[in-house]
Every structure is written in C-alpha cells, then in structure tokens.
Design a protein around this motif. Structure first.
Motif, mmCIF file in Angstrom:
data_model
loop_
_atom_site.group_PDB
_atom_site.id
_atom_site.type_symbol
_atom_site.label_atom_id
_atom_site.label_comp_id
_atom_site.label_asym_id
_atom_site.label_seq_id
_atom_site.Cartn_x
_atom_site.Cartn_y
_atom_site.Cartn_z
ATOM 1 N N VAL A 1 -14.707 34.325 5.231
ATOM 2 C CA VAL A 1 -14.911 34.356 6.588
ATOM 3 C C VAL A 1 -16.470 34.827 6.760
ATOM 4 N N GLY A 2 -16.955 34.012 7.455
ATOM 5 C CA GLY A 2 -18.455 34.079 7.863
ATOM 6 C C GLY A 2 -19.085 34.215 6.350
ATOM 7 N N LYS A 3 -19.808 35.354 6.173
ATOM 8 C CA LYS A 3 -20.505 35.432 4.777
ATOM 9 C C LYS A 3 -19.882 36.531 4.030
ATOM 10 N N LYS A 4 -18.585 36.867 4.628
ATOM 11 C CA LYS A 4 -18.035 37.911 3.954
ATOM 12 C C LYS A 4 -16.767 37.409 2.911
ATOM 13 N N THR A 5 -16.879 37.741 1.768
ATOM 14 C CA THR A 5 -15.883 37.037 0.616
ATOM 15 C C THR A 5 -14.675 38.068 0.684
ATOM 16 N N PHE A 6 -13.384 37.449 0.573
ATOM 17 C CA PHE A 6 -12.284 38.400 0.594
ATOM 18 C C PHE A 6 -11.573 37.812 -0.680
ATOM 19 N N ALA A 7 -12.001 36.552 -1.112
ATOM 20 C CA ALA A 7 -11.079 36.468 -2.661
ATOM 21 C C ALA A 7 -11.907 35.321 -3.517
ATOM 22 N N LEU A 8 -11.939 35.289 -4.551
ATOM 23 C CA LEU A 8 -12.618 34.475 -5.650
ATOM 24 C C LEU A 8 -11.747 34.099 -6.694
ATOM 25 N N ALA A 9 -12.216 32.884 -7.289
ATOM 26 C CA ALA A 9 -11.643 32.743 -8.693
ATOM 27 C C ALA A 9 -12.619 32.583 -9.689
ATOM 28 N N LEU A 10 -12.501 33.117 -10.774
ATOM 29 C CA LEU A 10 -13.329 33.173 -12.199
ATOM 30 C C LEU A 10 -12.582 33.464 -13.358
ATOM 31 N N ASP A 11 -12.789 32.578 -14.527
ATOM 32 C CA ASP A 11 -11.997 32.502 -15.418
ATOM 33 C C ASP A 11 -10.642 32.496 -15.516
ATOM 34 N N GLY A 12 -10.169 31.702 -14.549
ATOM 35 C CA GLY A 12 -8.501 31.654 -14.507
ATOM 36 C C GLY A 12 -7.875 32.859 -13.891
ATOM 37 N N ARG A 13 -8.811 33.620 -13.343
ATOM 38 C CA ARG A 13 -8.239 35.039 -12.381
ATOM 39 C C ARG A 13 -8.641 34.846 -11.093
ATOM 40 N N ALA A 14 -7.869 35.602 -10.313
ATOM 41 C CA ALA A 14 -8.359 35.801 -8.911
ATOM 42 C C ALA A 14 -9.176 37.138 -8.948
ATOM 43 N N ILE A 15 -10.141 37.330 -7.919
ATOM 44 C CA ILE A 15 -10.581 38.740 -7.467
ATOM 45 C C ILE A 15 -10.384 38.678 -6.329
ATOM 46 N N LEU A 16 -9.612 39.857 -5.765
ATOM 47 C CA LEU A 16 -9.206 40.180 -4.361
ATOM 48 C C LEU A 16 -9.906 41.497 -4.073
ATOM 49 N N LYS A 17 -10.116 41.383 -2.548
ATOM 50 C CA LYS A 17 -10.664 42.602 -2.056
ATOM 51 C C LYS A 17 -9.486 43.065 -1.339
ATOM 52 N N LEU A 18 -8.664 43.988 -2.073
ATOM 53 C CA LEU A 18 -7.527 44.891 -1.424
ATOM 54 C C LEU A 18 -7.794 46.111 -0.872
ATOM 55 N N ASP A 19 -6.873 46.646 -0.105
ATOM 56 C CA ASP A 19 -6.841 48.187 0.269
ATOM 57 C C ASP A 19 -7.063 49.093 -0.849
ATOM 58 N N ARG A 20 -7.921 50.155 -1.012
ATOM 59 C CA ARG A 20 -8.291 50.832 -1.971
ATOM 60 C C ARG A 20 -6.887 51.527 -2.517
ATOM 61 N N GLY A 21 -6.153 52.177 -1.653
ATOM 62 C CA GLY A 21 -4.750 53.090 -2.126
ATOM 63 C C GLY A 21 -3.883 51.946 -2.627
ATOM 64 N N HIS A 22 -3.780 50.915 -2.101
ATOM 65 C CA HIS A 22 -2.746 49.950 -2.757
ATOM 66 C C HIS A 22 -3.301 49.306 -4.055
ATOM 67 N N GLN A 23 -4.696 49.099 -4.276
ATOM 68 C CA GLN A 23 -5.011 48.535 -5.463
ATOM 69 C C GLN A 23 -4.968 49.582 -6.665
ATOM 70 N N GLU A 24 -5.181 51.009 -6.361
ATOM 71 C CA GLU A 24 -5.034 51.766 -7.262
ATOM 72 C C GLU A 24 -3.508 51.977 -7.712
ATOM 73 N N LEU A 25 -2.528 51.914 -6.796
ATOM 74 C CA LEU A 25 -1.125 51.746 -7.109
ATOM 75 C C LEU A 25 -0.910 50.715 -8.292
#
Length: 115
Positions: free
Chosen positions: A30-54
């Motif tokens: 959105v604009g110049k900010k990335t929230f998701a991308l795909a690399l080598d068959g996986r996604a990379i997502l910008k998730l909430d810190r507490g949620h991703q740690e869980l």
C-alpha cells in the motif's frame, strides 16, 4: 491448501493494495509500504508481534522468523494454510501498515461476515 495465487488474490482485494515485482518476486504494498511478499514458495507477512511469536511457538512447521532490519516478519508455508486462515493473516498484515481509519471498517466488515 493455499498457494501464491490465493495470496495474490487476497492481497489485491484490499483497499489501496497493489503488486510490485522486486528481484522477480511479487510484493504486495500500500503506497511504498509492504505487507506481504512471496519468496521461494513461501509468503512473508508483516504480522502483529505478539501474534507471530505465538504462531512461531505453537506451529513451527508453518510459521518461522524472517529477520527484517531489527524486527521479525513471518515466513509462512502457504501449503499448510486453508483459505480462511490465509485470509485472516493477509488482512492482519495489511492492517499493520495502513491507518486505523482505513483498516477499522474493513476489519469490522470481515468480523461481521464470519458471524
């Protein structure tokens, strides 16, 4: 089971989202900010810190740390997710980078559609 096509469709359905290509890989911004991308068959997502740690702790086969600068994003094995779970994660990632006044009505609508 989800794939890159599902990630693309879900990401591009969100307000303001567009796709760019960086080193041959799709990035969803959105604009110049990335929230998701795909690399080598996986996604990379910008998730909430507490949620991703869980998620790193309880589902290490699906979620792992992706170091980006001084923070972690989440590597996500798309094939391990059903469409509903991927939908929730993409929405969460998108909401991390847009203003609350933009994300709030979309998140509320998504919650109401689940009821």
């Amino acid at each position: 089971m989800s794939d890159l096509g599902d990630l693309r469709r879900l990401a591009l359905s969100l307000p303001g989202a567009h796709e760019v290509t960086y080193k041959g890989n799709p990035w969803f911004n959105v604009g110049k900010k990335t929230f998701a991308l795909a690399l080598d068959g996986r996604a990379i997502l910008k998730l909430d810190r507490g949620h991703q740690e869980l998620l790193f702790e309880i589902r290490p086969e699906t979620f792992s740390k992706c170091p980006v600068a001084t923070v972690y994003w989440s590597y996500v094995e798309l094939a391990h997710l059903d469409e509903d779970e991927l939908t929730d994660l993409v929405l969460e990632a998108w909401s991390q980078i847009v203003p609350k006044k933009v994300s709030r009505p979309v998140l509320e609508a998504a919650a109401m559609s689940k009821d």
